[in-house]
Design an enzyme around this catalytic site. Structure first.
Site, PDB file in Angstrom:
ATOM      1  N   CYS A 138      22.777 127.503  30.513  1.00  0.00           N
ATOM      2  CA  CYS A 138      21.474 127.235  31.117  1.00  0.00           C
ATOM      3  C   CYS A 138      21.248 125.724  31.226  1.00  0.00           C
ATOM      4  O   CYS A 138      22.066 124.928  30.782  1.00  0.00           O
ATOM      5  CB  CYS A 138      20.378 127.851  30.266  1.00  0.00           C
ATOM      6  N   CYS A 150      21.444 123.824  27.926  1.00  0.00           N
ATOM      7  CA  CYS A 150      22.795 123.426  27.511  1.00  0.00           C
ATOM      8  C   CYS A 150      23.173 122.129  28.222  1.00  0.00           C
ATOM      9  O   CYS A 150      23.707 121.205  27.625  1.00  0.00           O
ATOM     10  CB  CYS A 150      23.811 124.485  27.891  1.00  0.00           C
ATOM     11  N   ASP A 161      47.048 150.226  37.491  1.00  0.00           N
ATOM     12  CA  ASP A 161      48.094 149.896  36.540  1.00  0.00           C
ATOM     13  C   ASP A 161      47.540 150.303  35.175  1.00  0.00           C
ATOM     14  O   ASP A 161      46.341 150.506  35.031  1.00  0.00           O
ATOM     15  CB  ASP A 161      48.351 148.381  36.610  1.00  0.00           C
ATOM     16  N   ASP A 212      47.200 143.925  36.631  1.00  0.00           N
ATOM     17  CA  ASP A 212      47.082 142.606  36.024  1.00  0.00           C
ATOM     18  C   ASP A 212      48.428 141.935  35.781  1.00  0.00           C
ATOM     19  O   ASP A 212      48.494 140.727  35.648  1.00  0.00           O
ATOM     20  CB  ASP A 212      46.338 142.702  34.697  1.00  0.00           C
ATOM     21  N   ASP A 219      52.767 143.828  38.891  1.00  0.00           N
ATOM     22  CA  ASP A 219      51.820 144.402  39.852  1.00  0.00           C
ATOM     23  C   ASP A 219      51.614 143.505  41.067  1.00  0.00           C
ATOM     24  O   ASP A 219      51.071 143.938  42.079  1.00  0.00           O
ATOM     25  CB  ASP A 219      50.441 144.610  39.204  1.00  0.00           C
TER      26      ASP A 219
END
Lengths: 748, 56
Positions: free
Chosen positions: A57, A60, A463, A645, A649
């Protein structure tokens, strides 16, 4: 150790955990990691760009800027809250980078260096020039409109005054068109040179003809000019073009940020045997690296020395570790479970597996780039119709006895009024709204056409490891183990970074770490607790025997032996993601066909398929087979979505109609995927598919609106009833209608 | 009518000034972090307009 599981939705979780682990081992955030990224300014000062994690935010941002500015020597600290990048400039020495990073760490924020060479400078420059073009077109439009209102209102304006006002409009419009029209003229010229047409061809033609006609009419002192319409057209279209480009830049930056946050460090072995920690991106082929036990391999390489068990799931989807030795190739993302290894970094081209994968990915991406976006498809059908209509109008008026001027005036009016102004906004407006909505839900869509392809999906291919499952081991028989024994095992486990040890520590929660812990590489952990020797490790390490309930089914297990007591068995499994089952249920409720394709063994695949309620599954699938399967699906007339991932793949991801990857995926897969699911959740997939369908529906509505508008306006233009005022009203009206329709999507 | 002779150039030059100002904002990157800039003003620390040392 409590922070091993990355915080859902927070891409920083993982890296923070790694950094913490490093800090625990005394290897404090190394300044050398950041030094290579420090830039020297011409005045001798230094600057660095840091990717900040954990900041959410404006509070921060203010805290970071305040605290970092307060450091000695720091001259400027400015954080970009949109890209989460902190730019720090200081004078003195390069090593101040270290104190900046430590300060950030102390404040509770993670930092990763950002490679300024990755900055998408050309895309940013394009966005800026579009913004400037939009401003020029807008300013010119407003000024010309003021003049046009006078002309239309007329009253008792004399012919000469009107001509002066037209000349004035021309003086404003022509330079504005020359400046703001460039994006369209260039694109149209490029298309014509390649003997294509795209939407920019009729746009450019309409704008140029409108200007030419207006100049002619002004010189001859005639009543109507189209300067206002030409400039307004450009303004409205530039809005669409700007939004589209900004979407691409934003998503590109987010994807880059994900990659940077996951970039890892590597331990470089120097000529003198010294070990330096450096960012993986600085490793060159031929460099010698040390892969410690429990460490993730940062770059591809060949093992030179050592033997170990390797978690290879990122490359081939197998859950069970495999033995690796000298001469074997390690891929980035694999995890060393056993002994330390020495590895030589490889260039991609040197390795057949990876270069084959990247060739397949490239081939897939080329095919994908041939995908024609719906706006261009519409334009292809639209352009010939419009141009023949204009031609027929011209011929028709001549044959009906009209003068050459009347005929060309009406033909040009047809071209102006059919200029796909609403068409130019119809698609980007919807896609901006849709991708903004998805972004809020943690789904990153890489491009507008990905959204279009996603809308066509009818089959989903998953996968297994790392996609439907977390790709992390979890203790599965905790209920069979005494709480005391688990706590004891955890005392040993907390001192190790081995995935099995982490699984035990996770299951037991926070607690003490055994003092005199010995880590026997490839075997297990040993410590002396309450006067007894406690061992945690492989069956052979604790001396477990057949009667101790050793089973030979496939699973990862570990044993705990306290003193002379009978060893206790711990079983681990790669568990499905929390919401995998619900996601699959929701998807099948929406009528998607689903299947599971895994590189893992048939047993493991079948087990996961059963747990998740998937009927179709295939195990032991090679990357090439995955690709072949997808090609078969496509040639059977289906539109498959690949979700995966691993490196294995990637070819399938690139070749599927659309593809998705979790944020934890291998670099090559994340790059090949159209959408990235952030956090540990799969449910974003359902949102993405439904939003894409919604968006596509809205796009089609918008296109129909544009057609409807043309059906009314074109007959008027052909019959010679369109004047500049009508053209201006019709064009802005249809554009506003289309934009409002797109915004309805945001309300869900 | 004579008023137009100076009013229109004046209007146009005012427009040109605004456009130049906009070009400047683009060039200085003021649209690169709209989210941050929107909130930064709320968090900027107050500093005394006159340095306390100068008052002494």
């Amino acid at each position: 150790m409590a922070e091993i599981t990355p915080d859902a939705g927070c891409p920083s979780g993982q890296s923070t955990a790694q950094d913490l682990a490093r800090t625990e081992t005394g290897d404090v955030v190394d300044e050398r990691l950041f030094i290579p990224y420090v830039q020297t300014r011409s005045n001798g000062n230094f600057a660095v760009d840091l990717m900040i994690s954990g900041a959410h935010c404006a509070g921060c941002m203010a805290k970071i800027e305040r605290e970092i500015s307060a450091l000695p020597d720091v001259q400027v600290a400015r954080m970009n809250l949109s890209t989460m990048r902190l730019n720090v400039g200081w004078r003195g020495t390069e090593t101040t980078a270290n104190s900046i990073v430590s300060r950030l760490d102390a404040l509770g924020y993670g930092a990763k260096p950002f490679d300024m060479q990755l900055e998408p400078l050309s895309a940013k420059a394009e966005l800026k020039s579009l913004l400037k073009a939009m401003a020029v077109a807008g300013a010119a439009m407003a000024n010309i409109m003021v003049i046009s209102v006078c002309v239309w209102a007329g009253f008792d304006m004399g012919e000469h005054t009107r001509q002066i006002l037209h000349i004035l409009s021309g003086i404003i419009a022509l330079p504005a068109v020359a400046y703001a029209g460039q994006p369209f003229f260039r694109s149209a010229w490029g298309a014509l040179k390649n003997k294509h047409t795209n939407m920019d061809v009729p746009i450019s033609l309409a704008v140029l003809l409108a200007c030419a006609l207006s100049i002619y009419e002004t010189i001859h002192g005639n009543p109507d000019t189209y300067f206002d319409a030409a400039v307004m057209l450009l303004f409205l279209l530039l809005i669409g073009r700007y939004l589209d480009t900004r979407l691409r830049l934003r998503t590109g930056e987010s994807a880059q940020r994900l990659a940077a946050m996951q970039a890892s460090n590597a331990s470089l072995i120097g000529d003198d045997g010294s070990i330096t920690t450096v960012p993986a991106s600085l490793i060159k082929p031929g460099d010698l690296l040390l892969i410690a036990a429990g460490e993730r391999v940062a770059v591809d390489g060949e093992i030179i020395k050592g033997r170990s068990a390797i978690d290879t799931s990122i490359a081939n989807g197998e859950t069970l570790p495999a033995p690796y030795g000298p001469g074997d190739t390690l891929y980035s993302g694999m995890i060393n479970l056993g002994n330390p290894l020495h590895m030589k970094a490889l260039a991609v081209a040197q390795d057949s597996f990876l270069s084959e994968i990247s060739n397949l990915v490239e081939a897939g991406e080329q095919k994908k780039s041939k995908f024609v976006r719906i706006a261009d498809r519409a334009a292809r059908a639209y352009v010939p119709i419009v141009h023949s209509l204009a031609f027929l109008t011209f011929v028709g008026w001549l044959m009906a006895g009209g003068s050459l001027r009347t005929a060309s005036l009406n033909a040009i009016a047809v071209l102006i009024i059919t200029c796909p102004c609403a068409l130019g906004l119809a698609v980007p407006a919807v896609q901006i709204v849709a991708s903004g909505r998805l972004f809020k839900k943690g789904v990153l869509i890489k491009s507008g056409d990905a959204l279009e392809r996603l809308a066509k999906i009818d089959t989903i291919v998953f996968d297994k490891t790392g996609t439907l499952t977390l790709g992390q081991l979890k203790l599965t028989n905790a209920s069979e183990i005494d709480a005391d024994m688990l706590a004891l095992a955890a005392q040993l486990a907390r001192g190790s970074r081995h995935p099995i040890a982490r699984a035990i520590a996770d299951s037991a929660g926070d607690g003490p770490i055994a003092d005199n812990l010995e880590d026997i590489a490839g075997e297990g952990l040993r410590a002396k607790l309450d006067g007894k020797i406690v061992r945690l490790g492989s069956a052979s390490f604790v001396g477990a025997k057949a009667h101790d309930n050793i089973r030979d089914d496939v699973q990862v297990e570990s044993w705990l032996k306290v003193g002379r007591a009978k060893p206790i068995r711990f079983v681990f499994k790669d568990v499905p993601r929390m919401d995998a089952r619900d996601t699959i249920k929701a998807l099948s409720a929406h009528g998607y066909t689903m299947e599971l394709l895994s590189g893992d063994t048939a047993d493991m695949t079948a087990q996961t398929a059963r747990t998740l309620g998937l009927k179709n599954w295939t195990g032991n699938v090679s990357p090439r087979d995955k690709l072949a399967h997808l090609t078969a699906l496509k040639s059977a007339g289906r539109f498959p979505l690949m979700v995966g991932d691993g490196i294995n793949d990637a070819p399938a991801l690139a070749n599927a109609t659309a593809s998705a990857s979790p944020a934890s995926a291998a670099d090559i897969s994340r790059a090949a995927a159209d959408i990235i699911l952030q956090g540990d959740k799969l449910s974003g997939l359902v949102t993405a598919l439904l939003t894409a369908k919604d968006a596509q529906k809205r796009v089609k509505e918008n296109l129909s609106l544009a057609v409807l508008y043309n059906m009314i306006a074109v007959p008027l233009a052909i019959s010679g009833h369109v004047n500049p005022m009508l053209a201006a009203l019709a064009m802005s009206g249809s554009s506003i209608l289309v934009t409002l329709n797109a915004l309805r999507l945001a309300r869900h | 009518m004579a008023a137009l002779l100076w009013l229109i150039p004046l209007a146009l030059s005012l427009g040109a000034v605004a456009l130049t100002a906009f070009f400047w904002t683009v060039k200085t990157g003021q649209y690169e972090d709209t989210k941050g800039d929107a909130t930064r003003i709320l968090y900027s620390e107050d500093r005394p307009i006159v340095d306390e040392d100068d008052l002494g």
